[in-house]
Write a protein that holds these residues in place. Structure first.
Motif: not given
Lengths: 81, 249
Positions: A7, A10-12, A14-15, A20, A22-23, A36, A38-39, B10, B45, B47, B102, B105-108, B242-243
């Motif tokens: 998670n 995710a931003g990096a 996406f860029e 998206e 992470t899934v 996935q 995200a894991e 983004l 979330h 950034d 921005r 972010i995130g879909g999980y 999510e950690r």
């Protein structure tokens, strides 16, 4: 050091990929474990950020930002598996 | 959802701080007006980027505390004493200041009504932030199951959103269970000590009911709770995590 998870990148991602990620699923090329993004285990303190397979611990992805441009090396993670 | 199919960039956008709300001695909610915001899903979330006068930039990711239905974007920020970004957000930021961010972010780590339930949320410390978004989203629509929130905090004064959680419990029937790990009032009726197997077995639905589980908090907390739930028999594929690093609970 305590790891984060996918998670956190995710931003990096996406860029870099323009969507998206992470899934998205993939397989570790070292042990075959599927996950996935995200894991994955993510460590951000190294020069750049690395993601490791949660099963075998090998580095499957490296992210670095070069002069403001995001680079992603998916060396050990086969997307789509 | 149609929106998800349209590629979008983004890009950094400027918001205006509408209000700052003291949540606990260490946490503040930042209410932001974002004219170009395209909406988000509960659990996502953003950034946040700060730029110093000399051009140095620092970025951090923060969970969104507001629901998709809310008028403004809300971030709840915990002040980390050695942090680069959070002390600015909690101590320096003022209403009408501009804030660069921005997202979403995130879909999980996302819950939306179509995913159904039963919905179990397990929070450690400021890991409760995305669950405020999920609870508000749940309460804003029709629903046939009522969520449960298990929230671990060091002390009672550090519990974020106390009033709102009490309202979710009293008005909507949400089963909110607090665990205090460091100290508790003398007459404390909630759980005392760490979230352990016994507490999870008491509070969580049985594995046969296939709850959808979301766990958010410091890494060690998330790992321990996720492992215990899987040991009890919950499907790993229905446990989302999510950690956010080493902050203690």
């Amino acid at each position: 050091m305590e790891a984060l998870d996918g998670n956190a990148i995710a931003g990096a991602l996406f860029e870099y990929f323009g969507t998206e990620m992470t899934v998205a699923r993939g397989a570790c090329v070292y042990c075959g474990a599927t996950a996935q993004i995200a894991e994955l285990r993510v460590y951000g303190q190294a020069p750049g950020t690395v993601a490791r397979c949660r099963s075998c611990g090998n580095v499957v992805m490296v992210l670095v930002s070069v002069r403001g441009l995001q680079k992603v090396h998916l060396s050990g993670f086969r997307l789509g598996d | 959802m149609a929106r998800a199919a349209i590629p979008r960039r983004l890009t950094w956008q400027l918001g205006r701080v509408v209000e700052l709300i003291d949540e606990t001695p260490r946490c503040k909610s930042v209410v932001v007006d974002l004219p170009e915001w395209q909406g988000h899903r509960a659990g996502q979330h953003v950034d946040v980027r700060l730029t110093a006068e000399d051009g140095y930039q620092a970025e951090r990711s923060y969970s969104i505390a507001s629901a998709p239905e809310d008028a403004h974007l809300v971030l709840t920020v915990e002040r980390l004493d050695d942090g680069e970004v959070s002390p600015y957000l909690t101590d320096e930021l003022r209403p009408d200041d501009e804030l660069e961010l921005r997202g979403p972010i995130g879909g999980y780590f996302v819950w939306e009504r179509s995913l159904g339930g039963p919905l179990l949320m397990v929070a450690g410390g400021s890991g409760v932030v995305p669950f405020r978004s999920m609870l508000r989203h749940w309460a804003a629509g029709e629903h046939d199951t009522v969520p449960r929130l298990l929230y671990s905090s060091r002390t009672l004064p550090e519990v974020i959103y106390q009033e709102e959680l009490t309202r979710f419990s009293a008005d909507d029937g949400v089963d909110v269970r607090l665990a205090l790990t460091r100290e508790w009032p003398e007459n404390w009726e909630g759980h005392r000590g760490r979230v352990d197997r016994g507490f999870l077995e008491e509070v969580a639905w049985a594995p046969a009911e296939r709850p959808l589980v979301y766990i958010c908090g410091p890494t060690s907390f998330v790992e321990a709770v996720a492992q215990t739930l899987v040991d009890i028999g919950h499907e790993p594929g229905r446990v989302k995590t999510e950690r956010f690093g080493p902050t203690g609970t």
